[in-house]
Design a protein around this motif. Structure first.
Motif, PDB file in Angstrom:
ATOM      1  N   PRO A   1      -3.494  16.400  -2.217  1.00  0.00           N
ATOM      2  CA  PRO A   1      -4.588  15.725  -0.947  1.00  0.00           C
ATOM      3  C   PRO A   1      -5.139  14.758  -0.228  1.00  0.00           C
ATOM      4  O   PRO A   1      -4.189  13.657  -0.645  1.00  0.00           O
ATOM      5  CB  PRO A   1      -6.133  16.123  -1.460  1.00  0.00           C
ATOM      6  CG  PRO A   1      -6.738  16.596  -2.401  1.00  0.00           C
ATOM      7  CD  PRO A   1      -4.978  16.359  -2.781  1.00  0.00           C
ATOM      8  N   ASN A   2      -5.054  14.485   1.491  1.00  0.00           N
ATOM      9  CA  ASN A   2      -4.531  13.158   2.002  1.00  0.00           C
ATOM     10  C   ASN A   2      -5.617  12.233   1.905  1.00  0.00           C
ATOM     11  O   ASN A   2      -5.518  11.188   1.802  1.00  0.00           O
ATOM     12  CB  ASN A   2      -4.969  13.541   3.128  1.00  0.00           C
ATOM     13  CG  ASN A   2      -4.642  12.373   4.275  1.00  0.00           C
ATOM     14  OD1 ASN A   2      -3.455  11.772   3.811  1.00  0.00           O
ATOM     15  ND2 ASN A   2      -4.930  12.180   5.297  1.00  0.00           N
ATOM     16  N   LEU A   3      -6.926  13.075   1.392  1.00  0.00           N
ATOM     17  CA  LEU A   3      -8.127  11.661   0.940  1.00  0.00           C
ATOM     18  C   LEU A   3      -7.728  10.255  -0.650  1.00  0.00           C
ATOM     19  O   LEU A   3      -7.331   9.067  -0.549  1.00  0.00           O
ATOM     20  CB  LEU A   3      -9.277  12.351   0.316  1.00  0.00           C
ATOM     21  CG  LEU A   3     -10.502  12.791   1.598  1.00  0.00           C
ATOM     22  CD1 LEU A   3     -11.649  14.019   0.643  1.00  0.00           C
ATOM     23  CD2 LEU A   3     -11.135  11.707   1.660  1.00  0.00           C
ATOM     24  N   ASN A   4      -6.412  11.772  -1.593  1.00  0.00           N
ATOM     25  CA  ASN A   4      -6.101  11.146  -2.784  1.00  0.00           C
ATOM     26  C   ASN A   4      -4.951  10.191  -2.649  1.00  0.00           C
ATOM     27  O   ASN A   4      -4.743   8.788  -2.463  1.00  0.00           O
ATOM     28  CB  ASN A   4      -6.254  12.375  -3.578  1.00  0.00           C
ATOM     29  CG  ASN A   4      -7.599  12.536  -4.440  1.00  0.00           C
ATOM     30  OD1 ASN A   4      -7.233  13.783  -4.156  1.00  0.00           O
ATOM     31  ND2 ASN A   4      -7.890  12.043  -5.419  1.00  0.00           N
ATOM     32  N   ALA A   5      -4.123  10.057  -1.499  1.00  0.00           N
ATOM     33  CA  ALA A   5      -3.416   9.748  -0.820  1.00  0.00           C
ATOM     34  C   ALA A   5      -3.629   8.350  -0.105  1.00  0.00           C
ATOM     35  O   ALA A   5      -2.890   6.939  -0.729  1.00  0.00           O
ATOM     36  CB  ALA A   5      -2.365  10.623  -0.217  1.00  0.00           C
ATOM     37  N   ALA A   6      -4.979   8.889   0.235  1.00  0.00           N
ATOM     38  CA  ALA A   6      -4.920   7.482   0.539  1.00  0.00           C
ATOM     39  C   ALA A   6      -5.459   6.092   0.136  1.00  0.00           C
ATOM     40  O   ALA A   6      -5.033   4.583  -0.418  1.00  0.00           O
ATOM     41  CB  ALA A   6      -5.812   7.459   1.801  1.00  0.00           C
ATOM     42  N   MET A   7      -6.499   6.449  -0.900  1.00  0.00           N
ATOM     43  CA  MET A   7      -6.836   5.599  -2.006  1.00  0.00           C
ATOM     44  C   MET A   7      -5.126   5.542  -3.047  1.00  0.00           C
ATOM     45  O   MET A   7      -5.332   4.086  -3.102  1.00  0.00           O
ATOM     46  CB  MET A   7      -7.308   6.251  -3.256  1.00  0.00           C
ATOM     47  CG  MET A   7      -8.493   5.143  -3.949  1.00  0.00           C
ATOM     48  SD  MET A   7      -9.174   6.273  -5.302  1.00  0.00           S
ATOM     49  CE  MET A   7     -10.291   6.081  -4.141  1.00  0.00           C
ATOM     50  N   ALA A   8      -4.184   6.119  -3.030  1.00  0.00           N
ATOM     51  CA  ALA A   8      -3.089   5.724  -3.703  1.00  0.00           C
ATOM     52  C   ALA A   8      -2.662   4.808  -3.028  1.00  0.00           C
ATOM     53  O   ALA A   8      -1.514   3.898  -3.738  1.00  0.00           O
ATOM     54  CB  ALA A   8      -2.268   6.861  -4.135  1.00  0.00           C
ATOM     55  N   CYS A   9      -2.139   5.069  -1.567  1.00  0.00           N
ATOM     56  CA  CYS A   9      -1.787   4.329  -1.071  1.00  0.00           C
ATOM     57  C   CYS A   9      -2.092   2.984  -1.515  1.00  0.00           C
ATOM     58  O   CYS A   9      -1.621   1.737  -1.234  1.00  0.00           O
ATOM     59  CB  CYS A   9      -1.423   4.079   0.453  1.00  0.00           C
ATOM     60  SG  CYS A   9      -0.493   5.670   0.677  1.00  0.00           S
ATOM     61  N   ALA A  10      -3.408   2.442  -1.497  1.00  0.00           N
ATOM     62  CA  ALA A  10      -3.814   1.091  -0.954  1.00  0.00           C
ATOM     63  C   ALA A  10      -3.922   0.670  -2.735  1.00  0.00           C
ATOM     64  O   ALA A  10      -3.903  -0.534  -2.382  1.00  0.00           O
ATOM     65  CB  ALA A  10      -5.551   1.400  -0.732  1.00  0.00           C
ATOM     66  N   GLN A  11      -3.720   1.276  -3.614  1.00  0.00           N
ATOM     67  CA  GLN A  11      -3.434   0.758  -4.854  1.00  0.00           C
ATOM     68  C   GLN A  11      -2.188   0.173  -4.683  1.00  0.00           C
ATOM     69  O   GLN A  11      -1.892  -0.581  -5.814  1.00  0.00           O
ATOM     70  CB  GLN A  11      -3.914   1.762  -5.863  1.00  0.00           C
ATOM     71  CG  GLN A  11      -5.370   2.317  -6.004  1.00  0.00           C
ATOM     72  CD  GLN A  11      -5.961   1.522  -7.240  1.00  0.00           C
ATOM     73  OE1 GLN A  11      -5.713   1.502  -8.773  1.00  0.00           O
ATOM     74  NE2 GLN A  11      -6.879   0.715  -7.015  1.00  0.00           N
ATOM     75  N   LEU A  12      -1.076   0.746  -4.812  1.00  0.00           N
ATOM     76  CA  LEU A  12       0.113   0.582  -4.541  1.00  0.00           C
ATOM     77  C   LEU A  12       0.679  -0.465  -3.533  1.00  0.00           C
ATOM     78  O   LEU A  12       1.070  -1.102  -4.030  1.00  0.00           O
ATOM     79  CB  LEU A  12       1.351   1.887  -4.097  1.00  0.00           C
ATOM     80  CG  LEU A  12       1.194   3.325  -4.616  1.00  0.00           C
ATOM     81  CD1 LEU A  12       2.221   3.921  -4.106  1.00  0.00           C
ATOM     82  CD2 LEU A  12       1.929   2.975  -5.803  1.00  0.00           C
ATOM     83  N   GLU A  13      -0.039  -0.314  -3.060  1.00  0.00           N
ATOM     84  CA  GLU A  13       0.229  -1.501  -2.573  1.00  0.00           C
ATOM     85  C   GLU A  13      -0.586  -2.930  -2.970  1.00  0.00           C
ATOM     86  O   GLU A  13       0.415  -4.354  -2.458  1.00  0.00           O
ATOM     87  CB  GLU A  13      -0.707  -1.967  -1.094  1.00  0.00           C
ATOM     88  CG  GLU A  13      -0.426  -1.159   0.448  1.00  0.00           C
ATOM     89  CD  GLU A  13      -1.622  -1.015   1.249  1.00  0.00           C
ATOM     90  OE1 GLU A  13      -1.206  -0.684   2.105  1.00  0.00           O
ATOM     91  OE2 GLU A  13      -2.445  -2.055   1.422  1.00  0.00           O
ATOM     92  N   GLN A  14      -0.700  -2.661  -4.370  1.00  0.00           N
ATOM     93  CA  GLN A  14      -1.512  -4.346  -4.551  1.00  0.00           C
ATOM     94  C   GLN A  14      -0.347  -4.079  -6.218  1.00  0.00           C
ATOM     95  O   GLN A  14      -0.865  -4.647  -7.150  1.00  0.00           O
ATOM     96  CB  GLN A  14      -2.843  -3.848  -4.816  1.00  0.00           C
ATOM     97  CG  GLN A  14      -3.848  -4.019  -3.959  1.00  0.00           C
ATOM     98  CD  GLN A  14      -5.364  -3.337  -4.501  1.00  0.00           C
ATOM     99  OE1 GLN A  14      -6.071  -3.986  -4.953  1.00  0.00           O
ATOM    100  NE2 GLN A  14      -5.576  -2.478  -4.109  1.00  0.00           N
ATOM    101  N   LEU A  15       0.435  -2.836  -6.675  1.00  0.00           N
ATOM    102  CA  LEU A  15       0.871  -3.047  -7.937  1.00  0.00           C
ATOM    103  C   LEU A  15       1.243  -4.162  -7.970  1.00  0.00           C
ATOM    104  O   LEU A  15       1.641  -4.268  -9.499  1.00  0.00           O
ATOM    105  CB  LEU A  15       2.433  -2.266  -7.513  1.00  0.00           C
ATOM    106  CG  LEU A  15       2.695  -1.399  -8.682  1.00  0.00           C
ATOM    107  CD1 LEU A  15       1.759  -0.846 -10.263  1.00  0.00           C
ATOM    108  CD2 LEU A  15       4.204  -0.549  -8.681  1.00  0.00           C
ATOM    109  N   PRO A  16       2.065  -4.775  -8.031  1.00  0.00           N
ATOM    110  CA  PRO A  16       2.989  -6.519  -7.594  1.00  0.00           C
ATOM    111  C   PRO A  16       1.997  -7.281  -8.827  1.00  0.00           C
ATOM    112  O   PRO A  16       2.076  -7.891  -9.342  1.00  0.00           O
ATOM    113  CB  PRO A  16       3.246  -6.990  -6.754  1.00  0.00           C
ATOM    114  CG  PRO A  16       3.563  -5.705  -5.957  1.00  0.00           C
ATOM    115  CD  PRO A  16       2.733  -4.766  -5.879  1.00  0.00           C
TER     116      PRO A  16
END
Length: 384
Positions: A264-279
């Protein structure tokens, strides 16, 4: 080493006298903003800009050509196996030291798991154990297919798992799979941000599955992803995970039995924000692993470091206790003191639903099960 001394050090590292979880999520980026953007857009289900962006980011991070978002890591692995050609009645070789989702995904794909041993340095599938099993139990039939001599069943895939984010010797495993004409599907659920010989985990095999469960390095509550370099397979997977719906402006037409597995797009929104912080997450966790490694150095308790030629994400930090009795004592003391620790999963071949599955020699898996303890591994936001 005295158990209370270890717990005192863990509390010191996390700067807390309160309960310390094993691995807590951290939401310090754009999570709220992106989720609210999704709600405002009204596209909260499987169609939305963040689903597409998540897939693009997974390609950017792993180096894979294509990514397909799914609802969780188990469905990602199940679909990867189906895309690799796994059919009902087949067998799939995997490791017994793994979270049950690995074997479950094989079962969901209609196949039966076959369990081989792991290496003590990687905690992942042992190339030598895999080669030994195949040479003893598998032959190539007239159609060029690998077949189990004892059961007569086709070996449809091999699924090594990068345990706790420690990369296994995936190049050696890939070479053995190629020799026996077996598709390689990586269970990279725990290894986002891990590399072996310069390649991101999940990019050596035909396909790979990642997980974004609540306890992973990057989480969106529940989510998964399949990565591959095969464009045809990627298109097929996106179609199948979206109920196999044929595109049409208004009609509902489905051309095969599909799955409602799209993230779902809701989960993907959170995932994108998390991936931005991966480093930042990875550097923070590496610092924690370095502290643990220094603390346990020279003691009877071994801290498991990343294997040779690998860069691990240190998702969950692992220590090896001297024996099973010491492990059980430490688990009881630590959890009773408000410091969450966990043993390894019960070996898959010991679980009732997989107790009759074929296995190779599992000496290392049994040895590790008796000794593994995961210790607190959360991101520490106070560490700059």
């Amino acid at each position: 080493m005295d158990h209370q001394h270890i717990l005192k050090y863990i509390r010191q590292v996390f700067g807390s006298t309160e309960f310390i979880p094993l691995h807590a999520p951290y939401f310090g980026g754009n999570e709220k903003k992106y989720v609210l953007d999704t709600i405002d857009s009204t596209f909260v289900s499987s169609v939305g800009a963040f689903v597409n962006r998540f897939e693009e980011m997974m390609c950017e991070i792993t180096g894979a050509r294509f990514a397909v978002a799914t609802v969780n890591g188990t469905t990602a692995l199940q679909m990867a196996l189906l895309a690799a050609g796994t059919q009902r009645g087949d067998e799939v070789i995997t490791q017994t030291l793994s979270f049950v989702a690995t074997a479950n995904a094989i079962a969901h794909a209609g196949a039966t798991p076959v369990f081989v041993d792991v290496d003590r340095d990687t905690l992942g599938m042992s190339p030598s154990a895999l080669a030994t099993f195949l040479r003893e139990h598998v032959h190539i039939n007239a159609q060029g297919q690998p077949v189990n001599k004892g059961t007569g069943k086709r070996i449809a895939a091999c699924v090594p798992m990068h345990t706790f984010g420690l990369p296994c010797k995936i190049d050696e495993i890939a070479a053995i799979c190629e020799e026996f004409h077996i598709p390689l599907v990586e269970d990279a659920a725990e290894s986002l941000g891990s590399y072996y010989k310069g390649k991101h985990t999940g990019t050596t095999g035909l396909l790979a599955a990642f997980s974004f469960n609540g306890n992973k390095t990057v989480t969106c509550g529940g989510g998964g992803a399949i990565v591959t370099d095969d464009e045809k397979l990627a298109k097929k997977l996106k179609h199948l995970t979206t109920t196999a719906k044929v595109p049409h402006p208004w009609e509902f037409v489905h051309d095969e039995t599909g799955f409602n597995f799209r993230m779902p797009n809701l989960n993907a929104a959170m995932a994108c924000a998390q991936l931005e912080q991966l480093p930042r997450f990875l550097q923070n966790k590496r610092d924690l692993a370095d502290k643990y490694a220094s603390f346990f150095e020279g003691s009877p308790i071994q801290f498991v470091k990343e294997p040779a030629n690998a860069i691990a994400n240190y998702w969950l930090n692992v220590i090896l206790m001297p024996d099973g009795h010491e492990k059980d004592k430490f688990l009881e003391t630590s959890n009773g003191s408000g410091v969450m620790t966990r043993p390894a999963w019960r070996l898959n071949h010991k679980l009732p639903m997989y107790a009759n599955c074929q296995t190779g020699d599992l000496t290392n898996s049994i040895w590790l099960e008796e000794r593994i303890v995961n210790i607190p591994s959360s991101f520490r936001p106070d560490l700059q």
